[in-house]
Design a protein around this motif. Structure first.
Motif, short mmCIF file in Angstrom:
data_model
loop_
_atom_site.label_atom_id
_atom_site.label_comp_id
_atom_site.label_asym_id
_atom_site.label_seq_id
_atom_site.Cartn_x
_atom_site.Cartn_y
_atom_site.Cartn_z
N VAL A 31 35.74 -25.94 16.84
CA VAL A 31 37.04 -26.37 17.35
C VAL A 31 36.94 -27.54 18.34
O VAL A 31 37.90 -28.27 18.55
CB VAL A 31 37.82 -25.19 17.99
CG1 VAL A 31 38.22 -24.17 16.92
CG2 VAL A 31 37.03 -24.54 19.11
N SER B 91 34.19 -30.86 12.53
CA SER B 91 34.00 -30.14 11.27
C SER B 91 32.88 -29.13 11.47
O SER B 91 32.17 -29.16 12.48
CB SER B 91 33.62 -31.11 10.14
OG SER B 91 32.28 -31.52 10.28
N ASN B 92 32.71 -28.27 10.51
CA ASN B 92 31.63 -27.28 10.59
C ASN B 92 30.27 -27.93 10.35
O ASN B 92 29.25 -27.28 10.54
CB ASN B 92 31.87 -26.12 9.62
CG ASN B 92 32.92 -25.17 10.17
OD1 ASN B 92 33.19 -25.15 11.37
ND2 ASN B 92 33.51 -24.38 9.29
N ARG C 299 33.03 -22.86 19.08
CA ARG C 299 33.49 -22.29 17.80
C ARG C 299 34.48 -21.16 18.07
O ARG C 299 34.33 -20.41 19.02
CB ARG C 299 32.32 -21.73 17.00
CG ARG C 299 31.29 -22.76 16.62
CD ARG C 299 30.10 -22.09 15.90
NE ARG C 299 29.02 -23.00 15.69
CZ ARG C 299 28.85 -23.73 14.59
NH1 ARG C 299 29.71 -23.61 13.60
NH2 ARG C 299 27.84 -24.55 14.48
N THR C 300 35.40 -21.03 17.20
CA THR C 300 36.33 -19.91 17.19
C THR C 300 36.37 -19.38 15.76
O THR C 300 36.65 -20.15 14.83
CB THR C 300 37.74 -20.33 17.64
OG1 THR C 300 37.66 -20.90 18.94
CG2 THR C 300 38.70 -19.15 17.67
N ASN C 301 36.06 -18.09 15.60
CA ASN C 301 36.04 -17.48 14.27
C ASN C 301 35.19 -18.30 13.29
O ASN C 301 35.64 -18.62 12.19
CB ASN C 301 37.46 -17.30 13.72
CG ASN C 301 38.28 -16.39 14.60
OD1 ASN C 301 37.76 -15.44 15.20
ND2 ASN C 301 39.57 -16.67 14.71
N ALA C 302 34.00 -18.66 13.70
CA ALA C 302 33.02 -19.41 12.90
C ALA C 302 33.47 -20.82 12.54
O ALA C 302 32.87 -21.48 11.72
CB ALA C 302 32.67 -18.62 11.63
N ARG C 303 34.54 -21.29 13.14
CA ARG C 303 35.04 -22.65 12.90
C ARG C 303 34.82 -23.50 14.13
O ARG C 303 35.15 -23.08 15.25
CB ARG C 303 36.53 -22.59 12.54
CG ARG C 303 37.04 -23.84 11.86
CD ARG C 303 38.52 -23.70 11.47
NE ARG C 303 39.26 -24.63 12.32
CZ ARG C 303 40.12 -24.30 13.27
NH1 ARG C 303 40.41 -23.04 13.50
NH2 ARG C 303 40.72 -25.21 13.99
#
Length: 178
Positions: free
Chosen positions: A65, A119-120, A59-63
């Motif tokens: 990746v 996706s998240n 994850r990067t910044n809660a997303r």
């Protein structure tokens, strides 16, 4: 940047318990069946096999990746057994096919993972696929035993052998590798 790792197993594995990973060049032998037979059961042999599954999500910044996953078909010698007085090579081939069916579902698992989009909701999607694969695997293993009468129906056994061999070939792109 945060990296989160999740490991899920469909079998509760005892630490340091020996396992055999599925390999198209390796066939099970009776020496792989190390548990004491259960004489209360009518079965000539029992194969303990299952799919192990792990994944890592980046994850990067809660997303989300990216992600990686690891799926394996395993045979558990210490939980598998046979009765020497009634088990023969035909029964051994029946038990091998149980392990091959486990590999088939490991391939289906990898195929479904390969079709996922980042996706998240990835963690939830992976868990759902894992649950569905295990349900489907259990159902097919039961159907196999039922239709072959636990290897006693030779004609049905031959049909199942051909069917599973064909299905493994169709999904050869997703086969287990060492």
């Amino acid at each position: 940047m945060t990296k989160i790792v999740f490991i899920l197993c469909c079998f509760l594995c005892v630490q340091d318990e020996p396992i055999i990973s599925w390999d198209e060049t390796y066939k099970l032998g009776w020496d792989n069946f190390r548990a004491s037979p259960n004489h209360q059961e009518s079965a000539a042999a029992i194969t303990a096999s299952g799919i192990t599954f792990g994944f890592s999500i980046k994850r990067t910044n809660a997303r989300v990746v990216s992600f990686t996953s690891d799926v394996h078909a395993h045979f558990y010698p210490e939980q598998s057994w046979y009765k020497k007085d009634i088990a023969d090579t035909h029964v051994l081939r029946h038990e091998q096919l149980h392990f091959d069916i486990t590999e088939l579902y490991a391939r289906k698992f990898r195929q479904r993972i390969n079709q996922l989009s980042i996706s998240n909701n990835l963690q939830s999607a992976l868990k759902n696929i894992h649950n569905n694969i295990n349900e489907e695997l259990e159902q097919l293993q039961g159907r196999y035993d039922e239709e072959t009468d636990y290897s006693r129906n030779f004609e049905a056994q031959a049909k199942w052998q051909a069917y599973i061999t064909g299905e493994l070939k169709k999904l050869s792109k997703y086969k287990s590798v060492k």
